[in-house]
Design a protein around this motif. Structure first.
Motif, PDB file in Angstrom:
ATOM      1  N   PRO A   1       0.808  -1.216   0.000  1.00  0.00           N
ATOM      2  CA  PRO A   1       0.000   0.000   0.000  1.00  0.00           C
ATOM      3  C   PRO A   1       0.847   1.274   0.000  1.00  0.00           C
ATOM      4  CG  PRO A   1      -0.130  -1.124   2.132  1.00  0.00           C
ATOM      5  CD  PRO A   1       0.632  -2.023   1.225  1.00  0.00           C
ATOM      6  N   MET A   2       0.361   2.311  -0.682  1.00  0.00           N
ATOM      7  CA  MET A   2       0.933   3.648  -0.553  1.00  0.00           C
ATOM      8  C   MET A   2       0.371   4.183   0.766  1.00  0.00           C
ATOM      9  SD  MET A   2       0.608   5.027  -4.491  1.00  0.00           S
ATOM     10  CE  MET A   2       1.404   6.604  -4.206  1.00  0.00           C
ATOM     11  N   ARG A   3       1.142   4.006   1.832  1.00  0.00           N
ATOM     12  CA  ARG A   3       0.642   4.371   3.162  1.00  0.00           C
ATOM     13  C   ARG A   3       0.595   5.889   3.338  1.00  0.00           C
ATOM     14  NH1 ARG A   3       0.137  -0.129   6.101  1.00  0.00           N
ATOM     15  NH2 ARG A   3       1.184  -1.989   5.306  1.00  0.00           N
ATOM     16  N   ARG A   4       1.501   6.557   2.633  1.00  0.00           N
ATOM     17  CA  ARG A   4       1.528   8.023   2.597  1.00  0.00           C
ATOM     18  C   ARG A   4       1.562   8.392   1.114  1.00  0.00           C
ATOM     19  NH1 ARG A   4       4.852  11.139   6.246  1.00  0.00           N
ATOM     20  NH2 ARG A   4       6.183   9.330   6.553  1.00  0.00           N
ATOM     21  N   TRP A   5       0.823   9.416   0.699  1.00  0.00           N
ATOM     22  CA  TRP A   5       0.889   9.818  -0.711  1.00  0.00           C
ATOM     23  C   TRP A   5       2.282  10.331  -1.041  1.00  0.00           C
ATOM     24  CZ3 TRP A   5      -2.699   7.470  -2.918  1.00  0.00           C
ATOM     25  CH2 TRP A   5      -4.009   7.465  -2.450  1.00  0.00           C
ATOM     26  N   GLY A   6       2.704  10.089  -2.273  1.00  0.00           N
ATOM     27  CA  GLY A   6       3.998  10.592  -2.715  1.00  0.00           C
ATOM     28  C   GLY A   6       3.944  10.985  -4.170  1.00  0.00           C
ATOM     29  N   SER A   7       4.012   9.975  -5.044  1.00  0.00           N
ATOM     30  CA  SER A   7       4.077  10.206  -6.485  1.00  0.00           C
ATOM     31  C   SER A   7       2.904  11.032  -7.013  1.00  0.00           C
ATOM     32  CB  SER A   7       4.108   8.840  -7.182  1.00  0.00           C
ATOM     33  OG  SER A   7       4.205   8.985  -8.568  1.00  0.00           O
TER      34      SER A   7
ATOM     35  N   THR B   1      -4.896  -8.598  -1.051  1.00  0.00           N
ATOM     36  CA  THR B   1      -4.555  -8.615   0.382  1.00  0.00           C
ATOM     37  C   THR B   1      -5.130  -7.435   1.166  1.00  0.00           C
ATOM     38  OG1 THR B   1      -2.478  -9.685  -0.220  1.00  0.00           O
ATOM     39  CG2 THR B   1      -2.618  -8.773   2.008  1.00  0.00           C
ATOM     40  N   TYR B   2      -4.907  -6.239   0.658  1.00  0.00           N
ATOM     41  CA  TYR B   2      -5.192  -5.040   1.462  1.00  0.00           C
ATOM     42  C   TYR B   2      -6.608  -4.525   1.220  1.00  0.00           C
ATOM     43  CZ  TYR B   2      -0.241  -5.065   2.552  1.00  0.00           C
ATOM     44  OH  TYR B   2       1.003  -5.418   3.001  1.00  0.00           O
ATOM     45  N   LYS B   3      -7.232  -4.069   2.324  1.00  0.00           N
ATOM     46  CA  LYS B   3      -8.644  -3.651   2.281  1.00  0.00           C
ATOM     47  C   LYS B   3      -8.803  -2.208   2.758  1.00  0.00           C
ATOM     48  CE  LYS B   3     -10.365  -8.062   1.944  1.00  0.00           C
ATOM     49  NZ  LYS B   3      -9.418  -8.668   1.000  1.00  0.00           N
ATOM     50  N   ASP B   4      -9.913  -1.584   2.367  1.00  0.00           N
ATOM     51  CA  ASP B   4     -10.240  -0.250   2.887  1.00  0.00           C
ATOM     52  C   ASP B   4     -11.026  -0.408   4.199  1.00  0.00           C
ATOM     53  OD1 ASP B   4     -12.915  -0.752   2.359  1.00  0.00           O
ATOM     54  OD2 ASP B   4     -13.071   0.661   0.693  1.00  0.00           O
ATOM     55  N   PRO B   5     -11.353   0.721   4.874  1.00  0.00           N
ATOM     56  CA  PRO B   5     -12.043   0.598   6.175  1.00  0.00           C
ATOM     57  C   PRO B   5     -13.402  -0.111   6.085  1.00  0.00           C
ATOM     58  CG  PRO B   5     -11.151   2.804   5.918  1.00  0.00           C
ATOM     59  CD  PRO B   5     -10.986   2.116   4.598  1.00  0.00           C
ATOM     60  N   LEU B   6     -13.985  -0.173   4.888  1.00  0.00           N
ATOM     61  CA  LEU B   6     -15.262  -0.873   4.734  1.00  0.00           C
ATOM     62  C   LEU B   6     -15.058  -2.336   4.355  1.00  0.00           C
ATOM     63  CD1 LEU B   6     -17.206   1.923   2.799  1.00  0.00           C
ATOM     64  CD2 LEU B   6     -17.400   1.346   5.224  1.00  0.00           C
ATOM     65  N   GLY B   7     -13.795  -2.764   4.304  1.00  0.00           N
ATOM     66  CA  GLY B   7     -13.515  -4.161   4.028  1.00  0.00           C
ATOM     67  C   GLY B   7     -13.457  -4.514   2.552  1.00  0.00           C
ATOM     68  N   ARG B   8     -13.477  -3.500   1.697  1.00  0.00           N
ATOM     69  CA  ARG B   8     -13.418  -3.771   0.253  1.00  0.00           C
ATOM     70  C   ARG B   8     -11.963  -3.744  -0.207  1.00  0.00           C
ATOM     71  NH1 ARG B   8     -16.548   0.791  -2.430  1.00  0.00           N
ATOM     72  NH2 ARG B   8     -15.068   1.948  -1.140  1.00  0.00           N
ATOM     73  N   PRO B   9     -11.597  -4.548  -1.213  1.00  0.00           N
ATOM     74  CA  PRO B   9     -10.200  -4.559  -1.661  1.00  0.00           C
ATOM     75  C   PRO B   9      -9.751  -3.195  -2.188  1.00  0.00           C
ATOM     76  CG  PRO B   9     -11.561  -6.094  -2.957  1.00  0.00           C
ATOM     77  CD  PRO B   9     -12.454  -5.488  -1.933  1.00  0.00           C
ATOM     78  N   LEU B  10      -8.508  -2.843  -1.891  1.00  0.00           N
ATOM     79  CA  LEU B  10      -7.925  -1.644  -2.475  1.00  0.00           C
ATOM     80  C   LEU B  10      -7.631  -1.890  -3.956  1.00  0.00           C
ATOM     81  CD1 LEU B  10      -5.243  -0.543   0.184  1.00  0.00           C
ATOM     82  CD2 LEU B  10      -7.595   0.289  -0.067  1.00  0.00           C
ATOM     83  N   MET B  11      -7.488  -0.805  -4.691  1.00  0.00           N
ATOM     84  CA  MET B  11      -6.991  -0.881  -6.054  1.00  0.00           C
ATOM     85  C   MET B  11      -5.525  -1.288  -6.017  1.00  0.00           C
ATOM     86  SD  MET B  11      -7.559  -0.369  -9.235  1.00  0.00           S
ATOM     87  CE  MET B  11      -8.868   0.786  -9.555  1.00  0.00           C
ATOM     88  N   ARG B  12      -5.106  -2.072  -6.972  1.00  0.00           N
ATOM     89  CA  ARG B  12      -3.685  -2.405  -7.119  1.00  0.00           C
ATOM     90  C   ARG B  12      -3.180  -1.812  -8.434  1.00  0.00           C
ATOM     91  NH1 ARG B  12      -1.699  -8.614  -7.160  1.00  0.00           N
ATOM     92  NH2 ARG B  12      -3.149  -8.704  -8.912  1.00  0.00           N
ATOM     93  N   MET B  13      -2.104  -1.049  -8.360  1.00  0.00           N
ATOM     94  CA  MET B  13      -1.519  -0.421  -9.550  1.00  0.00           C
ATOM     95  C   MET B  13      -0.222  -1.147  -9.897  1.00  0.00           C
ATOM     96  SD  MET B  13      -0.238   3.550  -9.931  1.00  0.00           S
ATOM     97  CE  MET B  13      -1.902   4.215 -10.050  1.00  0.00           C
ATOM     98  N   THR B  14      -0.154  -1.640 -11.124  1.00  0.00           N
ATOM     99  CA  THR B  14       1.074  -2.277 -11.614  1.00  0.00           C
ATOM    100  C   THR B  14       1.610  -1.381 -12.717  1.00  0.00           C
ATOM    101  OG1 THR B  14       0.139  -4.449 -11.121  1.00  0.00           O
ATOM    102  CG2 THR B  14       2.044  -4.387 -12.596  1.00  0.00           C
ATOM    103  N   PHE B  15       2.731  -0.713 -12.451  1.00  0.00           N
ATOM    104  CA  PHE B  15       3.194   0.308 -13.400  1.00  0.00           C
ATOM    105  C   PHE B  15       4.699   0.489 -13.326  1.00  0.00           C
ATOM    106  CE2 PHE B  15       4.499   4.652 -14.404  1.00  0.00           C
ATOM    107  CZ  PHE B  15       4.015   4.753 -15.695  1.00  0.00           C
ATOM    108  N   ASP B  16       5.297   0.631 -14.493  1.00  0.00           N
ATOM    109  CA  ASP B  16       6.670   1.146 -14.571  1.00  0.00           C
ATOM    110  C   ASP B  16       6.827   1.903 -15.880  1.00  0.00           C
ATOM    111  OD1 ASP B  16       9.227   1.746 -13.794  1.00  0.00           O
ATOM    112  OD2 ASP B  16       9.905  -0.331 -13.661  1.00  0.00           O
ATOM    113  N   PHE B  17       7.789   2.812 -15.885  1.00  0.00           N
ATOM    114  CA  PHE B  17       8.127   3.492 -17.131  1.00  0.00           C
ATOM    115  C   PHE B  17       8.839   2.501 -18.050  1.00  0.00           C
ATOM    116  CE2 PHE B  17       8.023   7.036 -14.032  1.00  0.00           C
ATOM    117  CZ  PHE B  17       7.018   7.780 -14.619  1.00  0.00           C
ATOM    118  N   GLN B  18       8.520   2.553 -19.319  1.00  0.00           N
ATOM    119  CA  GLN B  18       9.105   1.634 -20.289  1.00  0.00           C
ATOM    120  C   GLN B  18      10.209   2.347 -21.090  1.00  0.00           C
ATOM    121  OE1 GLN B  18       7.964  -1.666 -20.148  1.00  0.00           O
ATOM    122  NE2 GLN B  18       6.903  -0.829 -18.375  1.00  0.00           N
TER     123      GLN B  18
END
Lengths: 588, 246
Positions: free
Chosen positions: A86-92, A454-471
């Motif tokens: 998880p991105m626990r703190r915003w950054g990018s 794996t990771y859920k929001d406070p309502l128990g729903r799955p978080l979004m998963r981002m799969t990304f890299d610069f090519q």
């Protein structure tokens, strides 16, 4: 127990730029509209008051105006071999929160994409051949053309009051504007902002090198303006508290300044704040939405029936809501099948930082989009043949701010602390100007969004998963643009120039840009798009999805101008066609 | 599609009469008018110096000594200690930042995240400072014949801090480099943040570099490119000399 509420004609999910415009136009078309917004109501005088707004620590460093990650975040990884965390703190990037959304804290750079951008795949193949497309790219045409969008760009710009100088009106080139832009039907609503010293140096250096500098289109207004809805805006004061802040001056276009004052007066509109939509509900056959389910701040669950559901959240959260609701087939990168989550893209950067002598740049006097730009290296404005990459970047120079926690440059080799640092930081603050490049990012088979296991929001729903890299394509573009920026920075008179380009894997940590695109893209083929050319779901025709999630790949510009144009384009189809005959606007 | 009826219009205006601005975790319905009330601003809590909200006196003494080396008082003006950076850090640690209150803190917390995945620890800034300062105190006691960091001469302090920064000095049971980076980052925040947060006292950080602060109108500056700006800085609470005038 879920409380079922009386039905509405329209439910709008999220009350930012697209949600507020959609709600206003549909309410004025006579429909009953409810907008359901996860965050609080936000008001200029209350939440961006001049006595509290210019607080760098609170807003720019502690992220007070943004979505708290504990409310919702996403997980991230560079490729499928990694474990997403998880991105626990915003950054990018920095998603907005509450009424106004990211339209509160944006910089206001309000571009039109170029005509070539909307038919990018066709253009590349025509000019360079199919073999020139990057490996594993999934670049595609948008299904809409620039000339179709032009009236809607114009409409959005006149709601925001954009300051700028046209470069092409009706096919006739205009001095001082961007000669590469698509033809406009008329001049900008307000004249360009006043340039700073750094911008003057850039304009001269760029022109001497054969480039075509022009004032960057700005939603920080050069002058007072009354917009097409009758909302009044004030001139920008170059206060230097723009991006990451709400504007206390009513000078930066936002839903608060441009739309909400008239929207709330519509008798058949209401907003419900601090209510989070958890699902778009579908009829048993899955082909029709019946409304939405939402949970309010007290945890009570409601069902809001509606005939039409317009999804207007932030791009990546639009995609998540579709996945959680079972609308459209989720994308599978292994099989290269499915559409929801496919073609996620971003933005790439490069730049050159110039250290000058004997200057007073006064970096604190700036605005989020006050800059001088050049588009010579953007899109297909130059021959890509010798370079081996596709796409391009807008180049620009201007200080958006000089806020000292995050901006206190020192020359290379300076210690990070102690008396030497102190002297260097004092001597350097006024002497730095940068030339930056904001580049396109293509879409690829391996860059996508799905639900995290794996990771859920406070309502128990799955978080979004981002799969990304610069090519490789974007890395080549970034490296090439860094050299172009360096040339101009040197020509501006910088004594020392440092360049920056993409290096290493995409990182969630340093801020890059809140220009997340794709995942619910528009197009002509239901096999490769979630939405048809009117932003209507192919699968559930009474669901429309606004926002940059519709971009098939990203261009070398900030997205908001195109997001606004697409919103008015979709509204024209909804009001002019769909309401008369509800159903699919394009046969699948 | 239905047109709005007289009933829905009436219910919309009835709702409007009840509408209140809500930013405190309560759902609200807004219709008819902007839910605006005079003076309903959301100011930050203004820090007043004196006492410690989180640090023990010993911890505060050590932080005072560290920040005094990170940004020293010298011929260019006050340093981080004089500017109140220790008060700033103390109040930050005592507040929402210190507990990671707004961050996503659900597990699992794997032990081997990639660097590009950012913060993945359960340790909050409060815990990080407490453990780091205890490790620094233990290291100093063992290395400098029982002395604490604050009792060392400035040369020894600088050498130790540089060793933490470069990872040449290892603290017992703590990541000294990460602790150093946290203190340096928070010191810079305190030195350059608005004085309302407890640091940047007498606008020392802003005066050093020439940042005019919260003036919010630089149309005159843009109109005169490449010219020096003459007015002194002001913060959200004004300037010290305003308060000193009758």
């Amino acid at each position: 127990m879920t409380r079922r509420l009386p039905r509405k004609d329209v439910v709008v999910v999220g009350l930012g730029w697209t949600g507020s415009i959609v709600a206003l136009e549909l309410a004025r078309a006579g429909l009953s509209v409810v907008a359901i917004e996860r965050g609080p109501w936000r008001d200029t005088a209350t939440d961006f008051n001049i006595g509290t707004a210019p607080d760098e620590l609170r807003y720019a460093v502690r992220n007070d105006a943004f979505l708290p990650p504990k409310v919702e975040t996403l997980t991230a990884r560079n490729n499928i071999s990694q474990r997403a965390l998880p991105m626990r703190r915003w950054g990018s990037f920095l998603p907005g929160h509450g009424v106004g959304g990211a339209g509160i804290h944006w910089n206001g750079q309000t571009w039109r994409f170029l005509p070539d951008d909307f038919r990018l795949r066709s253009k590349i193949v025509e000019r360079y051949g199919e073999a020139f497309l990057p490996a594993d790219s999934t670049i595609q045409d948008w299904g809409v053309t620039y000339s179709e969008l032009e009236p809607h760009y114009d409409r959005f710009e006149h709601v925001l009051g954009i300051s700028g100088k046209a470069g092409n009106i009706g096919g006739k080139l205009q001095d001082g504007g961007n000669p590469f832009e698509g033809a406009r039907s008329r001049e900008f609503p307000t004249e360009p902002m006043a340039p700073s010293h750094a911008q003057n140096l850039f304009a001269k250096a760029a022109a001497e090198r054969g480039l075509h500098p022009f004032p960057r289109p700005s939603a920080n207004l050069s002058t007072a303006y009354t917009n097409t809805y009758g909302c009044k805006m004030a001139p920008c004061t170059y206060c230097g508290f723009c991006e990451r802040f709400g504007c206390a001056n009513y000078s930066k276009a936002s839903p608060q300044t441009c739309v909400l004052p008239v929207l709330v007066r519509e008798p058949n509109f209401e907003a419900r704040t601090e209510c989070e939509v958890t699902k778009v509900n579908l009829a048993p056959d899955g082909k029709q939405a019946t409304g939405v389910t939402y949970v309010d701040a007290a945890g009570e669950e409601f069902e809001q029936p509606a005939d039409l559901v317009i999804v207007c959240a932030y791009a990546i959260f639009n995609v998540r809501l579709l996945l959680l609701s079972g609308i459209g087939k989720p994308y599978d990168p292994q099989r290269n099948e499915g559409v929801v989550g496919r073609n996620y893209a971003y933005q790439c950067g490069a730049g050159a930082t110039g250290f000058f002598e004997d200057t007073k740049f006064n970096p604190f006097a700036g605005a989020g989009s006050n800059a001088t730009a050049a588009d010579d290296y953007n899109s297909d404005n130059f021959d890509h043949g010798p370079h081996g990459f596709v796409g391009g970047a807008s180049m620009s120079c201007g200080h958006s701010n000089g806020r000292p926690i995050l901006y206190h440059p020192t020359p290379p080799g300076t210690p990070a602390w102690g008396s030497k640092w102190k002297r260097a930081v004092r001597d350097t603050y006024q002497r730095v100007a940068g030339v930056g490049a904001q580049g396109s990012v293509m879409s690829y088979r391996g860059n996508y969004l799905d639900l995290d296991p794996t990771y859920k929001d406070p309502l128990g729903r799955p978080l979004m998963r981002m799969t990304f890299d610069f090519q490789d394509n974007e890395r080549k573009l970034s490296a090439w643009m860094a050299l172009r920026c360096e040339e101009v920075a040197k020509a501006m008179g910088a004594k020392q120039v440092l360049t920056g380009k993409l290096t290493g894997p995409w990182s969630t940590v340093p801020y890059q840009t809140t220009h997340n695109t794709g995942g619910a893209v528009m197009g002509s083929d239901p096999k490769t798009s979630v939405l048809n050319r009117y932003l209507q779901s192919w699968d559930v025709p009474n669901v429309f999805v606004m926002g940059a999630s519709a971009f098939p790949q990203n261009a070398g510009y900030n997205p908001t101008g195109t997001v606004g144009a697409l919103t008015y384009w979709a509204l024209e189809a909804i009001i002019g066609k769909y309401l008369k005959s509800p159903g699919a606007l394009v046969p699948a | 599609m239905t047109r709005p009826t007289r009933r829905t219009l009436l219910s919309a205006s009835a709702t409007a009469a009840l509408a209140v601005p809500v930013t405190s975790g309560k759902a609200a319905t807004i219709a008819g008018v902007l839910p605006w009330a005079p003076n309903a601003v959301t100011p930050p809590e203004a820090v007043t110096p004196g006492g410690w909200r989180y640090f023990t006196p010993e911890e505060a003494e050590a932080i005072d000594a560290i920040v005094a080396r990170l940004i020293p008082a010298d011929d260019l003006g006050p340093g981080a200690k004089e500017a109140g950076c220790t008060v700033f850090i103390d109040r930050q640690l005592a507040g929402p930042y210190g507990g990671h209150d707004t961050l996503y803190m659900e597990g699992p917390f794997p032990a081997d995240p990639l660097p590009q995945q950012g913060v993945q620890s359960q340790v909050t800034p409060r815990q990080h400072y407490r453990a780091g300062l205890a490790a620094l105190a233990a290291y100093c006691k063992a290395t400098f014949a029982g002395k604490g960091f604050a009792a060392l001469d400035t040369e020894a302090q600088d050498k130790l801090l540089a060793g933490l920064e470069s990872n040449a000095v290892k603290l017992p049971g703590a990541d000294g480099r990460a602790f150093f980076a946290a203190v340096l980052g928070n010191t810079m925040e305190g030195f350059f943040a608005d004085p309302v947060h407890g640091g940047n006292r007498d606008l020392a950080g802003w005066k050093l570099i020439g940042f005019p602060g919260a003036r919010y109108d630089y149309r005159d500056v843009i109109a005169k490119p490449n010219q020096a700006y003459a007015l002194p800085p002001v913060g959200l609470q004004g300037r010290p000399d305003w308060r000193n005038k009758p």
